[in-house]
Motif scaffolding. Structure first.
Motif, PDB file in Angstrom:
ATOM      1  N   TYR A   4      -2.518  -1.636   8.280  1.00  0.00           N
ATOM      2  CA  TYR A   4      -1.498  -2.240   7.858  1.00  0.00           C
ATOM      3  C   TYR A   4       0.157  -1.939   8.834  1.00  0.00           C
ATOM      4  O   TYR A   4       0.801  -2.590   9.526  1.00  0.00           O
ATOM      5  CB  TYR A   4      -0.971  -2.995   6.306  1.00  0.00           C
ATOM      6  N   ARG A   5      -0.206   0.001   7.216  1.00  0.00           N
ATOM      7  CA  ARG A   5       1.459   0.323   8.602  1.00  0.00           C
ATOM      8  C   ARG A   5       1.397   0.587   9.401  1.00  0.00           C
ATOM      9  O   ARG A   5       2.048   0.537  10.585  1.00  0.00           O
ATOM     10  CB  ARG A   5       0.557   1.890   8.014  1.00  0.00           C
ATOM     11  N   GLN A   6       0.030   0.195  10.857  1.00  0.00           N
ATOM     12  CA  GLN A   6       0.516   0.869  11.945  1.00  0.00           C
ATOM     13  C   GLN A   6       0.255  -0.681  12.196  1.00  0.00           C
ATOM     14  O   GLN A   6       1.300  -0.974  13.569  1.00  0.00           O
ATOM     15  CB  GLN A   6      -1.176   1.013  12.542  1.00  0.00           C
ATOM     16  N   HIS A   7      -0.579  -2.035  12.414  1.00  0.00           N
ATOM     17  CA  HIS A   7       0.095  -3.567  12.768  1.00  0.00           C
ATOM     18  C   HIS A   7       0.610  -4.363  11.929  1.00  0.00           C
ATOM     19  O   HIS A   7       1.271  -4.877  13.068  1.00  0.00           O
ATOM     20  CB  HIS A   7      -1.309  -3.881  13.120  1.00  0.00           C
ATOM     21  N   GLY A   8       1.005  -3.888  11.438  1.00  0.00           N
ATOM     22  CA  GLY A   8       1.660  -4.773  10.181  1.00  0.00           C
ATOM     23  C   GLY A   8       1.503  -6.801   9.537  1.00  0.00           C
ATOM     24  O   GLY A   8       1.828  -7.431   9.230  1.00  0.00           O
ATOM     25  N   ASP A   9      -0.068  -6.466  10.013  1.00  0.00           N
ATOM     26  CA  ASP A   9      -0.649  -7.740   9.768  1.00  0.00           C
ATOM     27  C   ASP A   9      -1.172  -8.130   8.500  1.00  0.00           C
ATOM     28  O   ASP A   9      -1.447  -7.702   7.454  1.00  0.00           O
ATOM     29  CB  ASP A   9      -2.209  -7.941  10.028  1.00  0.00           C
ATOM     30  N   VAL A  10      -0.355  -9.302   8.619  1.00  0.00           N
ATOM     31  CA  VAL A  10       0.198 -10.051   6.211  1.00  0.00           C
ATOM     32  C   VAL A  10      -1.218  -9.788   6.188  1.00  0.00           C
ATOM     33  O   VAL A  10      -1.545  -9.684   4.205  1.00  0.00           O
ATOM     34  CB  VAL A  10       0.915 -10.689   6.090  1.00  0.00           C
ATOM     35  N   GLN A  11      -2.233 -10.572   6.833  1.00  0.00           N
ATOM     36  CA  GLN A  11      -3.554 -10.639   6.080  1.00  0.00           C
ATOM     37  C   GLN A  11      -4.421  -8.940   5.903  1.00  0.00           C
ATOM     38  O   GLN A  11      -5.346  -9.637   4.714  1.00  0.00           O
ATOM     39  CB  GLN A  11      -4.394 -11.183   7.148  1.00  0.00           C
ATOM     40  N   ASP A  12      -3.956  -8.095   6.181  1.00  0.00           N
ATOM     41  CA  ASP A  12      -5.077  -6.560   5.743  1.00  0.00           C
ATOM     42  C   ASP A  12      -3.969  -6.614   4.205  1.00  0.00           C
ATOM     43  O   ASP A  12      -4.829  -6.019   3.138  1.00  0.00           O
ATOM     44  CB  ASP A  12      -4.251  -6.091   5.934  1.00  0.00           C
ATOM     45  N   VAL A  13      -2.837  -7.013   3.797  1.00  0.00           N
ATOM     46  CA  VAL A  13      -2.909  -6.665   2.171  1.00  0.00           C
ATOM     47  C   VAL A  13      -3.475  -7.991   2.319  1.00  0.00           C
ATOM     48  O   VAL A  13      -3.765  -7.255   0.433  1.00  0.00           O
ATOM     49  CB  VAL A  13      -0.809  -6.836   2.625  1.00  0.00           C
ATOM     50  N   GLY A  14      -3.129  -9.381   1.907  1.00  0.00           N
ATOM     51  CA  GLY A  14      -3.566 -10.520   1.025  1.00  0.00           C
ATOM     52  C   GLY A  14      -5.436  -9.735   1.043  1.00  0.00           C
ATOM     53  O   GLY A  14      -5.794  -9.961  -0.763  1.00  0.00           O
ATOM     54  N   MET A  15      -6.021  -8.892   2.186  1.00  0.00           N
ATOM     55  CA  MET A  15      -6.713  -8.986   1.514  1.00  0.00           C
ATOM     56  C   MET A  15      -7.380  -7.266   0.284  1.00  0.00           C
ATOM     57  O   MET A  15      -7.830  -7.396  -0.404  1.00  0.00           O
ATOM     58  CB  MET A  15      -7.988  -8.092   2.960  1.00  0.00           C
ATOM     59  N   GLU A  38       4.588  -9.789  -2.764  1.00  0.00           N
ATOM     60  CA  GLU A  38       5.065 -10.313  -1.558  1.00  0.00           C
ATOM     61  C   GLU A  38       6.690  -8.870  -1.943  1.00  0.00           C
ATOM     62  O   GLU A  38       6.545  -8.362  -0.273  1.00  0.00           O
ATOM     63  CB  GLU A  38       6.244 -11.339  -1.904  1.00  0.00           C
ATOM     64  N   GLN A  39       5.759  -8.165  -3.032  1.00  0.00           N
ATOM     65  CA  GLN A  39       6.698  -7.090  -3.081  1.00  0.00           C
ATOM     66  C   GLN A  39       5.995  -5.104  -2.470  1.00  0.00           C
ATOM     67  O   GLN A  39       6.820  -4.973  -1.700  1.00  0.00           O
ATOM     68  CB  GLN A  39       6.579  -6.369  -4.264  1.00  0.00           C
ATOM     69  N   LEU A  40       4.830  -6.122  -2.248  1.00  0.00           N
ATOM     70  CA  LEU A  40       3.391  -4.763  -1.812  1.00  0.00           C
ATOM     71  C   LEU A  40       4.162  -5.106   0.242  1.00  0.00           C
ATOM     72  O   LEU A  40       3.642  -4.378   0.405  1.00  0.00           O
ATOM     73  CB  LEU A  40       2.469  -5.844  -2.546  1.00  0.00           C
ATOM     74  N   VAL A  41       3.939  -6.806   0.312  1.00  0.00           N
ATOM     75  CA  VAL A  41       4.769  -6.370   1.765  1.00  0.00           C
ATOM     76  C   VAL A  41       5.258  -5.442   2.797  1.00  0.00           C
ATOM     77  O   VAL A  41       5.267  -5.133   3.202  1.00  0.00           O
ATOM     78  CB  VAL A  41       4.769  -8.088   2.301  1.00  0.00           C
ATOM     79  N   GLU A  42       6.343  -5.694   1.331  1.00  0.00           N
ATOM     80  CA  GLU A  42       7.546  -4.963   2.138  1.00  0.00           C
ATOM     81  C   GLU A  42       7.039  -3.285   1.670  1.00  0.00           C
ATOM     82  O   GLU A  42       7.476  -2.592   2.749  1.00  0.00           O
ATOM     83  CB  GLU A  42       8.865  -5.026   1.544  1.00  0.00           C
ATOM     84  N   LYS A  43       6.598  -3.069   0.249  1.00  0.00           N
ATOM     85  CA  LYS A  43       6.889  -2.504  -0.134  1.00  0.00           C
ATOM     86  C   LYS A  43       5.805  -0.485   0.919  1.00  0.00           C
ATOM     87  O   LYS A  43       5.818   0.023   0.976  1.00  0.00           O
ATOM     88  CB  LYS A  43       5.952  -1.662  -1.229  1.00  0.00           C
ATOM     89  N   LEU A  44       4.273  -1.657   0.606  1.00  0.00           N
ATOM     90  CA  LEU A  44       3.593  -0.778   1.469  1.00  0.00           C
ATOM     91  C   LEU A  44       3.909  -0.948   3.066  1.00  0.00           C
ATOM     92  O   LEU A  44       2.482   0.350   4.296  1.00  0.00           O
ATOM     93  CB  LEU A  44       1.939  -1.651   1.813  1.00  0.00           C
ATOM     94  N   ARG A  45       4.885  -0.948   3.911  1.00  0.00           N
ATOM     95  CA  ARG A  45       4.918  -0.736   5.189  1.00  0.00           C
ATOM     96  C   ARG A  45       5.935   0.532   5.360  1.00  0.00           C
ATOM     97  O   ARG A  45       6.002   1.312   6.119  1.00  0.00           O
ATOM     98  CB  ARG A  45       6.166  -1.776   5.838  1.00  0.00           C
ATOM     99  N   ARG A  46       6.978   0.760   3.950  1.00  0.00           N
ATOM    100  CA  ARG A  46       7.859   1.917   3.969  1.00  0.00           C
ATOM    101  C   ARG A  46       6.847   3.001   3.377  1.00  0.00           C
ATOM    102  O   ARG A  46       7.125   3.818   3.869  1.00  0.00           O
ATOM    103  CB  ARG A  46       8.775   2.054   2.924  1.00  0.00           C
ATOM    104  N   HIS A  47       6.024   3.222   2.368  1.00  0.00           N
ATOM    105  CA  HIS A  47       5.878   3.734   1.306  1.00  0.00           C
ATOM    106  C   HIS A  47       4.462   4.745   1.920  1.00  0.00           C
ATOM    107  O   HIS A  47       2.842   3.876   2.050  1.00  0.00           O
ATOM    108  CB  HIS A  47       5.598   3.649   0.281  1.00  0.00           C
ATOM    109  N   GLU A  48       3.262   5.494   2.108  1.00  0.00           N
ATOM    110  CA  GLU A  48       2.240   6.157   1.990  1.00  0.00           C
ATOM    111  C   GLU A  48       1.576   5.592   0.765  1.00  0.00           C
ATOM    112  O   GLU A  48       1.751   6.981  -0.251  1.00  0.00           O
ATOM    113  CB  GLU A  48       2.023   7.121   2.765  1.00  0.00           C
TER     114      GLU A  48
END
Length: 208
Positions: A22-33, A65-75
């Motif tokens: 998800y951090r590499q490609h930003g596909d929200v489906q990965d967060v959903g999974m 919805e928060q995870l979609v944003e937070k997981l882009r920025r934080h390891e």
């Protein structure tokens, strides 16, 4: 003959692999999974703090919805522990917002379990993210408090959660549970006594 290595399907990927992808490609489906795997636990946490169930369900959606944003920025090293902490903190934030708009006004959020030592205030405080030591200590207290509640008989636990977390009156608790008023009062009295006894044995070095 060379064979192309088969790519893993999303369901075969570990939590860590999904986070990295998800951090590499930003596909929200990965967060959903990823979220789907932990949805039951997240809802259970939200339901402990927020009632009715519709409020807990709303919290689950807002957290996604928060995870979609937070997981882009934080390891995140341990996703399960991080997600559970995030869910608790979100619910406490909601409860604080409710308290500010209540007739009693604002102030720090306190989950009042009378005579339950200083656990009553420390367990319910929503802490800033930049205070990791205090946050870890409070997280440990929250876990201990939740564990203590689960050790109570169902009637005592249910009445305590409704009375203190949801601030329901005796009559509302009786209507919600089907217990008569005398039984509600008995469950609250015995539950407070049992919870106090368990919380007094809380290890002071639990978060160290």
């Amino acid at each position: 003959m060379f064979f192309r290595r088969r790519s893993k399907s999303p369901t075969e990927l570990s939590d860590e692999e999904l986070l990295l992808r998800y951090r590499q490609h930003g596909d929200v489906q990965d967060v959903g999974m990823l979220y789907d795997r932990h949805l039951t636990a997240v809802f259970a946490i939200c339901r402990r703090y927020l009632r009715p169930d519709e409020d807990a369900q709303d919290a689950v959606m807002q957290l996604f919805e928060q995870l979609v944003e937070k997981l882009r920025r934080h390891e995140v090293d341990n996703f399960t522990a991080w997600l559970h902490t995030t869910a608790r903190n979100y619910c406490l934030m909601v409860l604080r917002a409710r308290q500010r708009t209540s007739p009693e006004g604002g102030g720090p959020l306190i989950l009042h379990f009378p005579d339950a030592t200083d656990m009553e205030s420390a367990a319910g405080r929503h802490l800033p993210a930049d205070d990791p030591e205090e946050a870890a200590s409070t997280e440990a207290r929250l876990r201990y408090l939740e564990h203590a509640l689960t050790e109570l008989p169902d009637g005592q636990r249910q009445c305590l959660e409704l009375f203190y977390l949801q601030q329901k009156c005796y009559r509302d608790i009786a209507d919600a549970t089907g217990y008569d008023l005398s039984l509600v009062k008995s469950y609250l009295q015995n539950g407070k006594r049992n919870l106090k006894r368990m919380l007094e044995s809380y290890p002071t070095d639990a978060a160290s």
